[in-house]
Motif scaffolding. Structure first.
Motif, PDB file in Angstrom:
ATOM      1  N   PHE A  96      -0.524   0.764   1.907  1.00 54.84           N
ATOM      2  CA  PHE A  96      -0.879  -0.443   2.643  1.00 54.84           C
ATOM      3  C   PHE A  96       0.357  -1.288   2.951  1.00 54.84           C
ATOM      4  O   PHE A  96       0.474  -1.855   4.034  1.00 54.84           O
ATOM      5  CB  PHE A  96      -1.920  -1.260   1.886  1.00 54.84           C
ATOM      6  CG  PHE A  96      -3.279  -0.599   1.826  1.00 54.84           C
ATOM      7  CD1 PHE A  96      -3.747   0.177   2.877  1.00 54.84           C
ATOM      8  CD2 PHE A  96      -4.087  -0.759   0.714  1.00 54.84           C
ATOM      9  CE1 PHE A  96      -4.997   0.789   2.821  1.00 54.84           C
ATOM     10  CE2 PHE A  96      -5.340  -0.159   0.663  1.00 54.84           C
ATOM     11  CZ  PHE A  96      -5.787   0.622   1.714  1.00 54.84           C
ATOM     12  N   GLU A  97       1.281  -1.350   2.011  1.00 57.15           N
ATOM     13  CA  GLU A  97       2.523  -2.094   2.256  1.00 57.15           C
ATOM     14  C   GLU A  97       3.331  -1.443   3.379  1.00 57.15           C
ATOM     15  O   GLU A  97       3.873  -2.134   4.237  1.00 57.15           O
ATOM     16  CB  GLU A  97       3.359  -2.177   0.976  1.00 57.15           C
ATOM     17  CG  GLU A  97       2.785  -3.115  -0.060  1.00 57.15           C
ATOM     18  CD  GLU A  97       3.534  -3.070  -1.387  1.00 57.15           C
ATOM     19  OE1 GLU A  97       4.459  -2.236  -1.543  1.00 57.15           O
ATOM     20  OE2 GLU A  97       3.170  -3.857  -2.275  1.00 57.15           O
ATOM     21  N   LEU A  98       3.402  -0.127   3.370  1.00 59.19           N
ATOM     22  CA  LEU A  98       4.123   0.597   4.411  1.00 59.19           C
ATOM     23  C   LEU A  98       3.469   0.377   5.777  1.00 59.19           C
ATOM     24  O   LEU A  98       4.153   0.118   6.771  1.00 59.19           O
ATOM     25  CB  LEU A  98       4.173   2.090   4.081  1.00 59.19           C
ATOM     26  CG  LEU A  98       4.830   2.999   5.120  1.00 59.19           C
ATOM     27  CD1 LEU A  98       6.314   2.672   5.238  1.00 59.19           C
ATOM     28  CD2 LEU A  98       4.638   4.450   4.749  1.00 59.19           C
ATOM     29  N   LEU A  99       2.159   0.471   5.821  1.00 55.16           N
ATOM     30  CA  LEU A  99       1.446   0.252   7.081  1.00 55.16           C
ATOM     31  C   LEU A  99       1.648  -1.174   7.582  1.00 55.16           C
ATOM     32  O   LEU A  99       1.870  -1.398   8.774  1.00 55.16           O
ATOM     33  CB  LEU A  99      -0.047   0.547   6.906  1.00 55.16           C
ATOM     34  CG  LEU A  99      -0.423   2.015   6.679  1.00 55.16           C
ATOM     35  CD1 LEU A  99      -1.900   2.139   6.350  1.00 55.16           C
ATOM     36  CD2 LEU A  99      -0.058   2.883   7.870  1.00 55.16           C
ATOM     37  N   GLU A 100       1.564  -2.137   6.669  1.00 57.50           N
ATOM     38  CA  GLU A 100       1.733  -3.544   7.044  1.00 57.50           C
ATOM     39  C   GLU A 100       3.129  -3.793   7.597  1.00 57.50           C
ATOM     40  O   GLU A 100       3.313  -4.539   8.565  1.00 57.50           O
ATOM     41  CB  GLU A 100       1.465  -4.442   5.842  1.00 57.50           C
ATOM     42  CG  GLU A 100       1.339  -5.909   6.195  1.00 57.50           C
ATOM     43  CD  GLU A 100       0.905  -6.731   4.999  1.00 57.50           C
ATOM     44  OE1 GLU A 100       1.633  -7.673   4.664  1.00 57.50           O
ATOM     45  OE2 GLU A 100      -0.142  -6.407   4.415  1.00 57.50           O
ATOM     46  N   LYS A 101       4.134  -3.159   6.991  1.00 58.60           N
ATOM     47  CA  LYS A 101       5.509  -3.278   7.465  1.00 58.60           C
ATOM     48  C   LYS A 101       5.634  -2.830   8.913  1.00 58.60           C
ATOM     49  O   LYS A 101       6.445  -3.337   9.667  1.00 58.60           O
ATOM     50  CB  LYS A 101       6.424  -2.410   6.600  1.00 58.60           C
ATOM     51  CG  LYS A 101       7.546  -3.120   5.937  1.00 58.60           C
ATOM     52  CD  LYS A 101       8.436  -2.103   5.263  1.00 58.60           C
ATOM     53  CE  LYS A 101       8.711  -2.564   3.847  1.00 58.60           C
ATOM     54  NZ  LYS A 101       9.642  -1.671   3.163  1.00 58.60           N
ATOM     55  N   ASN A 102       4.825  -1.845   9.269  1.00 54.30           N
ATOM     56  CA  ASN A 102       4.854  -1.286  10.626  1.00 54.30           C
ATOM     57  C   ASN A 102       3.815  -1.941  11.546  1.00 54.30           C
ATOM     58  O   ASN A 102       3.531  -1.412  12.620  1.00 54.30           O
ATOM     59  CB  ASN A 102       4.643   0.227  10.583  1.00 54.30           C
ATOM     60  CG  ASN A 102       5.836   0.930   9.984  1.00 54.30           C
ATOM     61  OD1 ASN A 102       6.919   0.898  10.548  1.00 54.30           O
ATOM     62  ND2 ASN A 102       5.646   1.559   8.827  1.00 54.30           N
ATOM     63  N   GLY A 103       3.259  -3.053  11.116  1.00 53.13           N
ATOM     64  CA  GLY A 103       2.339  -3.801  11.967  1.00 53.13           C
ATOM     65  C   GLY A 103       0.927  -3.265  12.008  1.00 53.13           C
ATOM     66  O   GLY A 103       0.154  -3.638  12.891  1.00 53.13           O
ATOM     67  N   ILE A 104       0.549  -2.402  11.068  1.00 51.11           N
ATOM     68  CA  ILE A 104      -0.799  -1.846  11.034  1.00 51.11           C
ATOM     69  C   ILE A 104      -1.543  -2.511   9.884  1.00 51.11           C
ATOM     70  O   ILE A 104      -1.161  -2.373   8.720  1.00 51.11           O
ATOM     71  CB  ILE A 104      -0.751  -0.322  10.835  1.00 51.11           C
ATOM     72  CG1 ILE A 104       0.024   0.335  11.967  1.00 51.11           C
ATOM     73  CG2 ILE A 104      -2.173   0.245  10.736  1.00 51.11           C
ATOM     74  CD1 ILE A 104       0.331   1.799  11.749  1.00 51.11           C
ATOM     75  N   LEU A 105      -2.601  -3.227  10.210  1.00 52.14           N
ATOM     76  CA  LEU A 105      -3.382  -3.933   9.190  1.00 52.14           C
ATOM     77  C   LEU A 105      -4.675  -3.177   8.904  1.00 52.14           C
ATOM     78  O   LEU A 105      -5.358  -2.743   9.822  1.00 52.14           O
ATOM     79  CB  LEU A 105      -3.704  -5.350   9.646  1.00 52.14           C
ATOM     80  CG  LEU A 105      -2.475  -6.243   9.919  1.00 52.14           C
ATOM     81  CD1 LEU A 105      -2.929  -7.584  10.459  1.00 52.14           C
ATOM     82  CD2 LEU A 105      -1.655  -6.422   8.662  1.00 52.14           C
ATOM     83  N   ILE A 106      -5.004  -3.030   7.644  1.00 54.41           N
ATOM     84  CA  ILE A 106      -6.224  -2.369   7.197  1.00 54.41           C
ATOM     85  C   ILE A 106      -7.144  -3.438   6.631  1.00 54.41           C
ATOM     86  O   ILE A 106      -6.754  -4.208   5.753  1.00 54.41           O
ATOM     87  CB  ILE A 106      -5.941  -1.308   6.110  1.00 54.41           C
ATOM     88  CG1 ILE A 106      -4.943  -0.270   6.601  1.00 54.41           C
ATOM     89  CG2 ILE A 106      -7.219  -0.666   5.634  1.00 54.41           C
ATOM     90  CD1 ILE A 106      -5.461   0.662   7.653  1.00 54.41           C
ATOM     91  N   ASN A 107      -8.371  -3.490   7.132  1.00 48.06           N
ATOM     92  CA  ASN A 107      -9.351  -4.467   6.612  1.00 48.06           C
ATOM     93  C   ASN A 107     -10.126  -3.873   5.471  1.00 48.06           C
ATOM     94  O   ASN A 107     -10.559  -2.814   5.448  1.00 48.06           O
ATOM     95  CB  ASN A 107     -10.316  -4.883   7.719  1.00 48.06           C
ATOM     96  CG  ASN A 107      -9.595  -5.698   8.777  1.00 48.06           C
ATOM     97  OD1 ASN A 107      -8.598  -6.330   8.494  1.00 48.06           O
ATOM     98  ND2 ASN A 107     -10.110  -5.640   9.992  1.00 48.06           N
TER      99      ASN A 107
END
Length: 107
Positions: A96-107
């Motif tokens: 989730f941290e990696l995705l968030e760094k790349n602008g991808i948010l998971i709800n």
């Protein structure tokens, strides 16, 4: 050909390989979605869909089971449960941290 591989209108396709392929495909479909004779469900389950549910279980994500039949939900639950059994919260946090760094948010 529809539901009957033995239908007579196209005798050129009536051979062992065609009938075996038809039967194999139908068995796979019915294993995941229930018998064709019980109707075609609103949503179709495939191996890819089941893998998505497995990954959702691995990541501890909630699932959307709207539109699936009880037969399909039983199949989905097995895959999702298999993912949950392998769930590691630390891996999810890192992902989730990696995705968030790349602008991808998971709800």
């Amino acid at each position: 050909m529809g539901l009957n591989p033995f239908q007579q209108f196209n005798a050129g396709k009536k051979n062992d390989a065609f009938i075996a392929g038809f039967s194999s495909g139908r068995l796979d479909y019915e294993r995941m979605n229930g018998y064709v004779s019980e109707g075609i469900p609103q949503r179709i389950v495939t191996d890819k869909i089941l893998e998505d549910f497995l990954i959702a279980g691995l990541l501890g994500l909630p699932i959307d089971d709207d539109g699936y039949t009880s037969h399909q939900i039983d199949m989905i639950e097995k895959w999702y449960q298999s993912g949950i059994e392998k769930y590691d919260p630390n891996q999810s946090i890192i992902l989730f941290e990696l995705l968030e760094k790349n602008g991808i948010l998971i709800n």
